[in-house]
Design a protein around this motif. Structure first.
Motif, PDB file in Angstrom:
ATOM      1  N   LYS A 118      24.661  37.307  49.020  1.00 27.33           N
ATOM      2  CA  LYS A 118      25.942  37.931  49.359  1.00 27.33           C
ATOM      3  C   LYS A 118      26.540  38.673  48.170  1.00 27.33           C
ATOM      4  O   LYS A 118      27.731  38.997  48.166  1.00 27.33           O
ATOM      5  N   GLY A 119      25.736  38.930  47.166  1.00 28.39           N
ATOM      6  CA  GLY A 119      26.212  39.750  46.054  1.00 28.39           C
ATOM      7  C   GLY A 119      26.434  38.988  44.779  1.00 28.39           C
ATOM      8  O   GLY A 119      26.183  37.788  44.711  1.00 28.39           O
ATOM      9  N   PRO A 120      26.902  39.685  43.719  1.00 28.84           N
ATOM     10  CA  PRO A 120      27.077  39.047  42.414  1.00 28.84           C
ATOM     11  C   PRO A 120      28.396  38.284  42.321  1.00 28.84           C
ATOM     12  O   PRO A 120      29.378  38.632  42.963  1.00 28.84           O
ATOM     13  N   LEU A 121      28.327  37.245  41.518  1.00 29.11           N
ATOM     14  CA  LEU A 121      29.498  36.407  41.280  1.00 29.11           C
ATOM     15  C   LEU A 121      29.635  36.245  39.769  1.00 29.11           C
ATOM     16  O   LEU A 121      28.667  35.879  39.090  1.00 29.11           O
ATOM     17  N   VAL A 122      30.820  36.533  39.231  1.00 25.28           N
ATOM     18  CA  VAL A 122      31.050  36.323  37.797  1.00 25.28           C
ATOM     19  C   VAL A 122      31.676  34.950  37.620  1.00 25.28           C
ATOM     20  O   VAL A 122      32.719  34.657  38.234  1.00 25.28           O
ATOM     21  N   ILE A 123      31.035  34.092  36.824  1.00 23.15           N
ATOM     22  CA  ILE A 123      31.675  32.806  36.512  1.00 23.15           C
ATOM     23  C   ILE A 123      32.133  32.840  35.056  1.00 23.15           C
ATOM     24  O   ILE A 123      31.477  33.420  34.194  1.00 23.15           O
TER      25      ILE A 123
END
Lengths: 201, 201
Positions: free
Chosen positions: A116-121
């Motif tokens: 579902k796409g990129p996630l920045v943590i």
């Protein structure tokens, strides 16, 4: 020692479990990466009861590199945690500190890519401190207490002693010495090889 | 010990030199990869006298992966030798055995790519055995002989003891404990950190 020969019957033998790079995700981050209401798929139970490897993998991106196919371990946790070897961390360009699992406060983040796409943590990347899990009965038998520091000798193709390793004791734990891939490769051992406790606090 | 505090003045301190993956090439292979009559370019002298890092890098290809920018170390050697960490070897899909440097007979080959095209080598890939170089005077001071096996304690962020490490003594050698990147990362040490000899044959 009850058995000085260093065989598997030795009272002091502990099986080695090698942790490849992996990620634990919070429920919120599972949904961000895989969609609302998504449930992780258990494909293999791990040595520690209740823990499992998932079918799902993600891509981890740092400032200098990318690692594909990073395995998710379930179940969901309170905080997302990316466990890397120092070799991985260097390759990614992430200055991951040496921490106990669960202690992610103030650690560097990364980008995680799922379907579902990129996630920045903003935090979560660590190199995990080596530790040994003991079932309460094993700990009693070896006269070891929770949070003791112990030395373990590993005779792979190379002979290496890991010192001041944290002992974690619990009724739901199973005897298991967790090494990351750098540590395992330093001794040239494989999963299920034995380490021997040679010193206690 | 002349100094029990584990400081740099300890009689038993040995500086650590970390060997990243690298390659030594025969004259024939230098010419195959870089052209007839090509001479390697020294950009940095290494700790051991006469050895140097070259400007030139190559790509190493195995059955499972590729490593770019693998540094050539000079001068030319009799036999081409690719020194990998176990992590590198796994990534490449090359089953490199643990060997002493120079002992390449019967080891797996790989593909090396340079500006003049790919070169298939039939042997040469090893994981190098850990060793300590001693100048003759240092060895005398520590009462160590060539080919002795010694134990060295490394207190990086992790405390690790490397056991049965080969001592190599010579008039042209300089005191230096060679670890590969897996071993260095297992202890979380960096170049120039100190190891301490805690046991001898």
């Amino acid at each position: 020692m009850c058995c000085e020969c260093g065989c598997e019957n030795s009272k002091w033998a502990v099986p080695i479990g090698i942790s490849n790079r992996h990620i634990h995700l919070s429920k919120e981050h599972i949904e961000a990466l895989f969609g609302e209401g998504y449930e992780l798929t258990n494909i293999k139970d791990l040595t520690q009861p209740g823990q499992y490897a998932c079918k799902e993998v993600v891509t981890i991106v740092g400032t200098k590199g990318v690692l594909h196919g990073v395995r998710i371990l379930g179940p969901a946790r309170k905080d997302t945690q990316v466990e890397l070897s120092q070799t991985d961390a260097r390759q990614l360009g992430i200055n991951a500190p040496l921490r106990e699992s669960g202690d992610v406060q103030g650690t560097p983040g990364c980008i995680i890519i799922g379907p579902k796409g990129p996630l920045v943590i903003n935090q979560g990347c660590i190199v995990a401190k080596t530790h040994v899990h003991f079932h309460t009965e094993d700990a009693k038998r070896m006269n070891i207490k929770d949070k003791d520091k112990i030395d373990l000798l590993v005779k792979g193709q190379r002979t290496v002693c890991f010192c001041d390793v944290l002992a974690r004791v619990g009724d739901t734990m199973k005897l298991d010495f967790h090494l990351d891939t750098d540590e395992a490769n330093a001794a040239l051992v494989k999963n299920g090889d034995l380490a021997y406790i040679i010193n206690r606090d």
